[in-house]
Design an enzyme around this catalytic site. Structure first.
Site, PDB file in Angstrom:
ATOM      1  N   ASN A 108       0.753  -1.167   0.031  1.00  0.00           N
ATOM      2  CA  ASN A 108      -0.143   0.060   0.002  1.00  0.00           C
ATOM      3  C   ASN A 108       0.765   1.423  -0.040  1.00  0.00           C
ATOM      4  O   ASN A 108       1.931   1.133   0.622  1.00  0.00           O
ATOM      5  CB  ASN A 108      -0.919  -0.008   1.240  1.00  0.00           C
ATOM      6  N   HIS A 110       1.032   5.213   1.255  1.00  0.00           N
ATOM      7  CA  HIS A 110       0.262   5.964   2.309  1.00  0.00           C
ATOM      8  C   HIS A 110       0.977   7.474   2.221  1.00  0.00           C
ATOM      9  O   HIS A 110       1.951   7.433   2.273  1.00  0.00           O
ATOM     10  CB  HIS A 110       0.380   5.568   3.724  1.00  0.00           C
ATOM     11  N   GLY A 149      -3.802  -5.121  10.579  1.00  0.00           N
ATOM     12  CA  GLY A 149      -3.951  -3.761  11.175  1.00  0.00           C
ATOM     13  C   GLY A 149      -4.193  -2.758   9.956  1.00  0.00           C
ATOM     14  O   GLY A 149      -4.251  -3.003   8.664  1.00  0.00           O
TER      15      GLY A 149
END
Length: 214
Positions: A108, A110, A149
């Site tokens: 990912n 971010h 998470g």
């Protein structure tokens, strides 16, 4: 050849950076086998079609339950048989079943320097709003593996971006995309494609990282 599936929800600027990176040779040994979106109106889908990349759309509102959507999401990914799943502006909460199906094979991007300004509620423009509210002097972007998470998986690459006194959330968002996100996401994919990234004791080890310039 690394087979990647890219998941998107909006404009697809990070997807375009990946497409361009493969075309230019910045990203080697890689092909995009699927662009998945939870939003049928995402412009990212147009970018994929222009590049001749297969697409799949699954909208949560079209299903009776979130579990049903999650099952179809996982099914679409598995059918594409990717080696790596890339979240590039994907606003879907990745279900546990998908994480377990692709352990240390989902990454990912971010828009902050994790562990700052990340976690639940920190996405899109909200991140940059909070950065400016706090008055920090440096922000940036992070590429990390995805675990169960929120923004807690092992960090692969980070790149800082200095904050200007006249920044707005919009100008900061644009500069972080241009100076950090579009740089480290393609780099991370290329490193993974060439077998230079391993996860050891919950931390990423990169072959040749000490000499790396990006």
């Amino acid at each position: 050849m690394l087979r990647i599936a890219v998941c998107v929800s909006g404009g697809g600027t990070n997807l375009q950076a990946i497409i361009d990176g493969i075309a230019s040779g910045l990203i080697t040994n890689t092909e995009i086998v699927l662009v998945f979106s939870n939003n049928k109106n995402a412009y990212a889908l147009e970018r994929a079609k222009k590049a001749g990349i297969p697409t799949a759309v699954r909208c949560p509102k079209d299903y009776a339950s979130r579990d049903e959507f999650n099952e179809e999401f996982l099914k679409a990914l598995k059918e594409a048989q990717p080696d790596l799943v890339v979240l590039a502006g994907c606003l879907v909460v990745i279900p546990e079943a998908v994480v377990k199906a692709f352990p240390n094979r989902i990454i990912n991007i971010h828009p902050s320097l994790i562990p700052s300004f990340c976690g639940k509620g920190y996405y899109g423009l909200h991140v940059h709003e909070k950065v400016l509210e706090r008055g920090v002097k440096v922000s940036g972007a992070t590429v990390h593996f995805v675990d169960e998470g929120t923004d807690t998986g092992p960090i692969i690459l980070q790149k800082p971006v200095m904050i200007r006194q006249d920044d707005t959330p919009e100008t900061l968002q644009k500069r972080i995309m241009e100076q950090a996100e579009w740089v480290i996401m393609p780099k991370a994919i290329d490193l993974i494609a060439n077998g230079k990234v391993t996860v050891k004791d919950g931390h990423v080890v990169i072959d040749g990282y000490d000499e790396m310039v990006f």
